[in-house]
Write a protein that holds these residues in place. Sequence first.
Motif, PDB file in Angstrom:
ATOM      1  N   GLY A  34      54.202  19.631  13.690  1.00  0.00           N
ATOM      2  CA  GLY A  34      54.628  21.028  12.985  1.00  0.00           C
ATOM      3  C   GLY A  34      53.351  20.471  11.409  1.00  0.00           C
ATOM      4  N   TYR A  35      53.388  21.945  10.641  1.00  0.00           N
ATOM      5  CA  TYR A  35      52.715  21.730   9.999  1.00  0.00           C
ATOM      6  C   TYR A  35      52.738  20.901   8.524  1.00  0.00           C
ATOM      7  CZ  TYR A  35      49.809  24.279  13.032  1.00  0.00           C
ATOM      8  OH  TYR A  35      49.316  25.187  13.964  1.00  0.00           O
ATOM      9  N   GLY A  36      54.198  20.919   8.436  1.00  0.00           N
ATOM     10  CA  GLY A  36      54.741  19.751   7.293  1.00  0.00           C
ATOM     11  C   GLY A  36      53.430  18.924   7.081  1.00  0.00           C
ATOM     12  N   VAL A  37      53.799  18.108   6.028  1.00  0.00           N
ATOM     13  CA  VAL A  37      53.066  17.282   4.853  1.00  0.00           C
ATOM     14  C   VAL A  37      54.218  17.103   3.776  1.00  0.00           C
ATOM     15  CG1 VAL A  37      50.448  16.425   4.018  1.00  0.00           C
ATOM     16  CG2 VAL A  37      51.105  18.027   5.640  1.00  0.00           C
ATOM     17  N   ASP A  38      53.875  15.351   4.235  1.00  0.00           N
ATOM     18  CA  ASP A  38      54.090  14.778   2.594  1.00  0.00           C
ATOM     19  C   ASP A  38      53.493  14.407   1.485  1.00  0.00           C
ATOM     20  OD1 ASP A  38      55.614  13.886   1.030  1.00  0.00           O
ATOM     21  OD2 ASP A  38      56.462  11.536   2.333  1.00  0.00           O
ATOM     22  N   ASP A  52      53.507  19.278  -1.338  1.00  0.00           N
ATOM     23  CA  ASP A  52      53.926  19.017   0.445  1.00  0.00           C
ATOM     24  C   ASP A  52      53.084  20.664   1.146  1.00  0.00           C
ATOM     25  OD1 ASP A  52      54.512  17.337   0.107  1.00  0.00           O
ATOM     26  OD2 ASP A  52      56.820  17.453   0.257  1.00  0.00           O
ATOM     27  N   SER A  53      53.836  21.424   0.133  1.00  0.00           N
ATOM     28  CA  SER A  53      53.464  23.089   0.193  1.00  0.00           C
ATOM     29  C   SER A  53      52.003  23.313   0.186  1.00  0.00           C
ATOM     30  CB  SER A  53      53.812  23.754  -0.633  1.00  0.00           C
ATOM     31  OG  SER A  53      55.566  24.034  -0.022  1.00  0.00           O
ATOM     32  N   VAL A  54      51.521  22.991  -0.587  1.00  0.00           N
ATOM     33  CA  VAL A  54      49.371  23.113  -0.386  1.00  0.00           C
ATOM     34  C   VAL A  54      48.666  22.153   0.172  1.00  0.00           C
ATOM     35  CG1 VAL A  54      48.121  23.034  -2.049  1.00  0.00           C
ATOM     36  CG2 VAL A  54      49.851  23.930  -2.646  1.00  0.00           C
ATOM     37  N   ALA A  55      49.405  20.913   0.726  1.00  0.00           N
ATOM     38  CA  ALA A  55      48.615  19.948   1.734  1.00  0.00           C
ATOM     39  C   ALA A  55      48.992  20.508   3.604  1.00  0.00           C
ATOM     40  CB  ALA A  55      49.244  18.700   1.548  1.00  0.00           C
ATOM     41  N   TYR A  60      47.406  23.966   8.113  1.00  0.00           N
ATOM     42  CA  TYR A  60      47.987  24.706   8.587  1.00  0.00           C
ATOM     43  C   TYR A  60      46.172  26.057   9.119  1.00  0.00           C
ATOM     44  CZ  TYR A  60      49.499  29.315  10.416  1.00  0.00           C
ATOM     45  OH  TYR A  60      49.942  30.769  11.560  1.00  0.00           O
ATOM     46  N   LEU A  61      45.359  26.191   7.419  1.00  0.00           N
ATOM     47  CA  LEU A  61      44.959  27.651   7.313  1.00  0.00           C
ATOM     48  C   LEU A  61      43.338  26.198   8.359  1.00  0.00           C
ATOM     49  CD1 LEU A  61      44.893  28.552   4.232  1.00  0.00           C
ATOM     50  CD2 LEU A  61      45.013  29.947   6.313  1.00  0.00           C
ATOM     51  N   GLY A  62      43.227  24.736   8.125  1.00  0.00           N
ATOM     52  CA  GLY A  62      42.646  24.295   8.737  1.00  0.00           C
ATOM     53  C   GLY A  62      42.230  23.947  10.051  1.00  0.00           C
ATOM     54  N   TYR A  63      43.136  24.560  10.578  1.00  0.00           N
ATOM     55  CA  TYR A  63      43.684  24.551  12.013  1.00  0.00           C
ATOM     56  C   TYR A  63      43.304  25.176  12.783  1.00  0.00           C
ATOM     57  CZ  TYR A  63      45.863  25.051  16.692  1.00  0.00           C
ATOM     58  OH  TYR A  63      45.687  25.234  17.591  1.00  0.00           O
ATOM     59  N   TRP A  64      42.974  26.326  12.109  1.00  0.00           N
ATOM     60  CA  TRP A  64      43.073  27.989  12.463  1.00  0.00           C
ATOM     61  C   TRP A  64      41.440  28.206  12.386  1.00  0.00           C
ATOM     62  CZ3 TRP A  64      45.079  30.621  16.168  1.00  0.00           C
ATOM     63  CH2 TRP A  64      46.538  30.237  16.481  1.00  0.00           C
ATOM     64  N   ILE A  65      41.024  27.904  11.452  1.00  0.00           N
ATOM     65  CA  ILE A  65      39.509  28.148  11.307  1.00  0.00           C
ATOM     66  C   ILE A  65      38.809  26.536  12.184  1.00  0.00           C
ATOM     67  CG2 ILE A  65      37.325  26.992   9.761  1.00  0.00           C
ATOM     68  CD1 ILE A  65      39.308  27.572   7.020  1.00  0.00           C
ATOM     69  N   GLN A  66      39.519  25.876  12.648  1.00  0.00           N
ATOM     70  CA  GLN A  66      38.965  24.905  13.451  1.00  0.00           C
ATOM     71  C   GLN A  66      38.833  25.738  15.234  1.00  0.00           C
ATOM     72  OE1 GLN A  66      40.714  20.878  14.221  1.00  0.00           O
ATOM     73  NE2 GLN A  66      39.226  21.344  16.017  1.00  0.00           N
ATOM     74  N   LYS A  67      40.171  26.142  14.936  1.00  0.00           N
ATOM     75  CA  LYS A  67      40.217  27.049  16.420  1.00  0.00           C
ATOM     76  C   LYS A  67      39.160  28.525  16.424  1.00  0.00           C
ATOM     77  CE  LYS A  67      43.590  25.262  18.497  1.00  0.00           C
ATOM     78  NZ  LYS A  67      42.969  25.112  19.995  1.00  0.00           N
ATOM     79  N   ARG A  68      38.942  28.778  15.602  1.00  0.00           N
ATOM     80  CA  ARG A  68      37.762  29.901  15.325  1.00  0.00           C
ATOM     81  C   ARG A  68      36.540  29.693  15.671  1.00  0.00           C
ATOM     82  NH1 ARG A  68      39.771  34.808  13.067  1.00  0.00           N
ATOM     83  NH2 ARG A  68      37.909  35.521  13.508  1.00  0.00           N
ATOM     84  N   CYS A  69      36.174  28.581  14.801  1.00  0.00           N
ATOM     85  CA  CYS A  69      34.811  27.777  15.235  1.00  0.00           C
ATOM     86  C   CYS A  69      34.243  27.623  16.794  1.00  0.00           C
ATOM     87  CB  CYS A  69      34.833  26.435  14.132  1.00  0.00           C
ATOM     88  SG  CYS A  69      34.458  27.281  12.279  1.00  0.00           S
ATOM     89  N   GLU A  70      35.104  26.643  16.993  1.00  0.00           N
ATOM     90  CA  GLU A  70      35.049  26.192  19.122  1.00  0.00           C
ATOM     91  C   GLU A  70      35.110  27.784  19.458  1.00  0.00           C
ATOM     92  OE1 GLU A  70      38.965  24.243  19.538  1.00  0.00           O
ATOM     93  OE2 GLU A  70      38.867  22.802  18.344  1.00  0.00           O
ATOM     94  N   LYS A  71      35.225  29.343  19.271  1.00  0.00           N
ATOM     95  CA  LYS A  71      35.438  30.483  19.755  1.00  0.00           C
ATOM     96  C   LYS A  71      33.759  30.446  19.648  1.00  0.00           C
ATOM     97  CE  LYS A  71      38.467  33.782  20.754  1.00  0.00           C
ATOM     98  NZ  LYS A  71      39.563  34.783  20.276  1.00  0.00           N
ATOM     99  N   GLY A  72      33.378  30.183  18.671  1.00  0.00           N
ATOM    100  CA  GLY A  72      32.350  31.313  18.066  1.00  0.00           C
ATOM    101  C   GLY A  72      32.831  31.942  17.483  1.00  0.00           C
TER     102      GLY A  72
END
Length: 76
Positions: A34-38, A52-55, A60-72
Amino acid sequence: MPATWVGHKYETSGGLVAPDIDITDITLIKAESGYGVDADNDGIASPWSIADSVASAAKYLGYWIQKRCEKGDMAL
C-alpha cells in the motif's frame, strides 16, 4: 481511497475495504504494498495525519512518475 492506502488485496469494491480492516496498520500496508506511510513516527499510517498524507502522496506520485519514465513517456 482506502484500498490504495492499505493495499489493493483488501479492496471490496470501488476502492473501499472491509470495515474490519485497519487501514492505519503499518504491517498490513507493507504486506500488500500500500502507499500509506507513517511519516510522523507515531506507529500508525493515518490518512487523517497531514504528515502521513503528504508522504504517502509523494510515494504514490513517485511510483507513477517512475513508471512513466521507464515507459519512455517522460524524462527526469
